[in-house]
Scaffold this active site. Structure first.
Site, PDB file in Angstrom:
ATOM      1  N   ASN A 147     -12.425   0.001   4.629  1.00  0.00           N
ATOM      2  CA  ASN A 147     -12.820   0.497   3.303  1.00  0.00           C
ATOM      3  C   ASN A 147     -13.428  -0.656   2.506  1.00  0.00           C
ATOM      4  OD1 ASN A 147     -10.919   1.983   0.515  1.00  0.00           O
ATOM      5  ND2 ASN A 147     -13.072   2.040   0.977  1.00  0.00           N
TER       6      ASN A 147
ATOM      7  N   CYS B 267     -17.873   4.640  -0.134  1.00  0.00           N
ATOM      8  CA  CYS B 267     -18.274   5.277  -1.392  1.00  0.00           C
ATOM      9  C   CYS B 267     -19.796   5.210  -1.544  1.00  0.00           C
ATOM     10  CB  CYS B 267     -17.590   4.609  -2.577  1.00  0.00           C
ATOM     11  SG  CYS B 267     -18.000   2.863  -2.729  1.00  0.00           S
TER      12      CYS B 267
ATOM     13  N   GLU C  16      -7.200  -8.516   3.235  1.00  0.00           N
ATOM     14  CA  GLU C  16      -7.821  -8.368   1.907  1.00  0.00           C
ATOM     15  C   GLU C  16      -8.220  -9.757   1.392  1.00  0.00           C
ATOM     16  OE1 GLU C  16      -8.721  -5.987  -0.498  1.00  0.00           O
ATOM     17  OE2 GLU C  16      -9.139  -7.749  -1.732  1.00  0.00           O
TER      18      GLU C  16
ATOM     19  N   GLN D 104      -8.285   2.573  -6.678  1.00  0.00           N
ATOM     20  CA  GLN D 104      -9.254   3.676  -6.746  1.00  0.00           C
ATOM     21  C   GLN D 104      -9.341   4.191  -8.179  1.00  0.00           C
ATOM     22  OE1 GLN D 104     -11.351   4.531  -4.509  1.00  0.00           O
ATOM     23  NE2 GLN D 104     -10.497   3.855  -2.560  1.00  0.00           N
TER      24      GLN D 104
END
Ligand SMILES: C[S@@+](CC[C@H](N)C(=O)[O-])C[C@H]1O[C@@H](n2cnc3c(N)ncnc32)[C@H](O)[C@@H]1O
Length: 466
Positions: A387, A415, A337, A287
């Site tokens: 996310n 986001c 991931e 982040q």
């Protein structure tokens, strides 16, 4: 205009220009003449030309569009934007026949970022013409394709960028200006210099990554570029803590596709976050605002219905941050991931923090989630945190999530919640098409957390229950 759109525009423009050899090897005057063909510069949203006098104001308007507002005013705008996201979801929902529930959704008060200046721990600087016509200017783009006016402005006057990042970008600009090698404006123009990324941690350590196109050069030429780069930084007296070089023929290359060559220093950055330490590879996401991320992760743990018997699915887990922050509250975590080095970081991060109930799977969520869920047959209560970044979640991943009844809560961290893909994901979670047998989620809460002061962006946590 988004950074990606600007980059596409830039590539398009320079495809047009690449046939003219002055870009690559011409004198400054010839480049300037060339540049005049793409002048009539104006910033997006402005009609006035960008000049050497107003360029810093212009780049601020692109990179810090809320910079002229007080922080309270910025937060108010983001709060009302969060309400708009709720309204948009409800409006979309009205057009569907079979539904879960979104009407009960409340919007919580936005959590501010603890820092509002110099908070960015990663900047990817581009290379292009400056307003003075210099073709080797390192900074950020402004302009519009329609007006053929893309231009690069150094980051020196931006308040969200750290001083160490600016200093390193300036040294890199001096380096490329001292070199005979050309800039790569589009992937097939035979040019070399592409981007310069600076990352850093709270301790002030920096990781610089120069990316070049290999073009027609042989390995010795590339080795020479690397030697020259290292020597230049060493002589400048402004040395990053670690310096990497990567050659990349496509828009972006992972370490697997084209290794990051360490020229100097340590191979990783380390960052402290909520009493945990994280190793970060050059390739791995972290982040951009660490203090803001602490607030974000604390809010995720607060909103997630975590029990000692919960299994947490951390989808798009990066270096394992969300899993590791939540690990002590749950039975176990499984992260998925796609970037291999980030998965390696996540595994090491678990061990380094003495956390032994987290497992990390390398691969895309759309490919690996089905198998990860199959291996969870002993789980009785599953909470998913997704996310995925701007790209949103793949259809196949959505299908697998919806069909897995064990998942009783899903927190979607976005986001870019107004992005069409993210919006489609929200609708899919709450909708129940005619023949579907799964139980839809209810959207119960939206929680805004500001990670990007002075910009229009805001992180949203959308809480879906069923
Ligand atoms: C916004 S980052 C979030 C990472 C992490 N949750 C954090 O807070 O640091 C998104 C991550 O998703 C990964 N990613 C993107 N698409 C993916 C996919 N289809 N499957 C798995 N991972 C993906 C990216 O590599 C990146 O690490």
């Amino acid at each position: 205009m988004s950074h990606t759109a600007l980059r596409k525009n830039c590539n398009f423009l320079f495809n047009k220009l690449k046939t003219e050899s002055s870009i690559r090897n011409g004198s400054f005057e010839r480049n300037l003449k060339h540049f005049s063909q793409i002048s009539n510069l104006a910033v997006e949203g402005h009609d006035s030309p960008v000049t050497s006098e107003n360029q810093y104001e212009a780049i601020r308007e692109v990179m810090e569009p809320f910079g002229h507002l007080s922080y309270e005013e910025q937060l108010e705008k983001k709060q009302s934007w969060s309400h708009q996201i709720r309204e948009t979801i409800i409006e979309r929902f009205k057009t569907l026949k079979f539904k879960g529930n979104v009407n009960g959704c409340t919007v919580e008060k936005i959590s501010p970022s603890p820092v509002i200046e110099k908070y960015r721990n990663k900047d990817e600087f581009s290379i292009h013409y400056g307003v003075d016509g210099n073709p080797k200017t390192v900074g950020f783009f402004i302009g519009q394709l329609a007006k053929s006016n893309i231009v690069c402005v150094p980051a020196t006057h931006l308040s969200i960028i750290k001083d160490e990042h600016k200093a390193l970008a300036e040294v890199y600009q001096n380096f490329i200006r001292s070199s005979n090698l050309p800039v790569c404006y589009s992937l097939d123009d035979g040019g070399c210099f592409r981007t310069f990324t600076v990352r850093s941690n709270s301790a002030g350590e920096t990781m610089a990554i120069a990316v070049s196109h290999p073009a027609e050069r042989n390995p010795f030429d590339i080795e020479k570029e690397r030697e020259d780069l290292l020597n230049f930084f060493q002589k400048s007296g402004v040395m990053p803590t670690s310096l990497f070089h990567q050659t990349c023929k496509s828009f972006r290359c992972t370490n697997e596709q084209s290794p990051f060559k360490l020229l100097y220093g340590e191979p990783y950055l380390f960052e402290n976050l909520l009493d945990l330490q994280f190793r970060i590879s050059p390739d791995a996401f972290f982040q951009i605002n660490v203090e803001g991320a602490e607030v974000l992760y604390t809010e995720i743990v607060r909103l997630a219905k975590l029990k000692p018997f919960t299994t947490l699915l951390d989808l798009c887990c990066g270096t394992g941050t969300i899993s590791l922050v939540a690990s002590r509250k749950v039975r176990g975590c499984v992260g998925v991931e796609s970037v291999k080095d980030a998965v390696a970081d996540a595994r090491i991060n678990a061990l380094d923090n003495n956390i032994f109930n987290c497992d990390f799977v390398h691969g895309t969520v759309e490919k690996k989630l089905f198998y990860a869920l199959r291996d969870l047959d002993m789980a009785s209560h599953v909470v998913a945190v997704v996310n995925p970044g701007r790209g949103g979640l793949h259809e196949k991943a959505m299908e697998t999530i919806l069909k897995c009844d064990l998942i009783s809560q899903l927190i979607y961290v976005s986001c870019a919640a107004d992005n069409p893909v993210a919006m489609r994901n929200f609708i899919q979670l709450t909708n129940q098409p005619r023949k579907a047998t799964h139980k839809p989620f209810n959207l119960s809460k939206i929680k805004p957390v500001d990670l990007f002061p002075k910009t229009r962006h805001c992180e949203l946590l959308l809480v879906f229950d069923r």
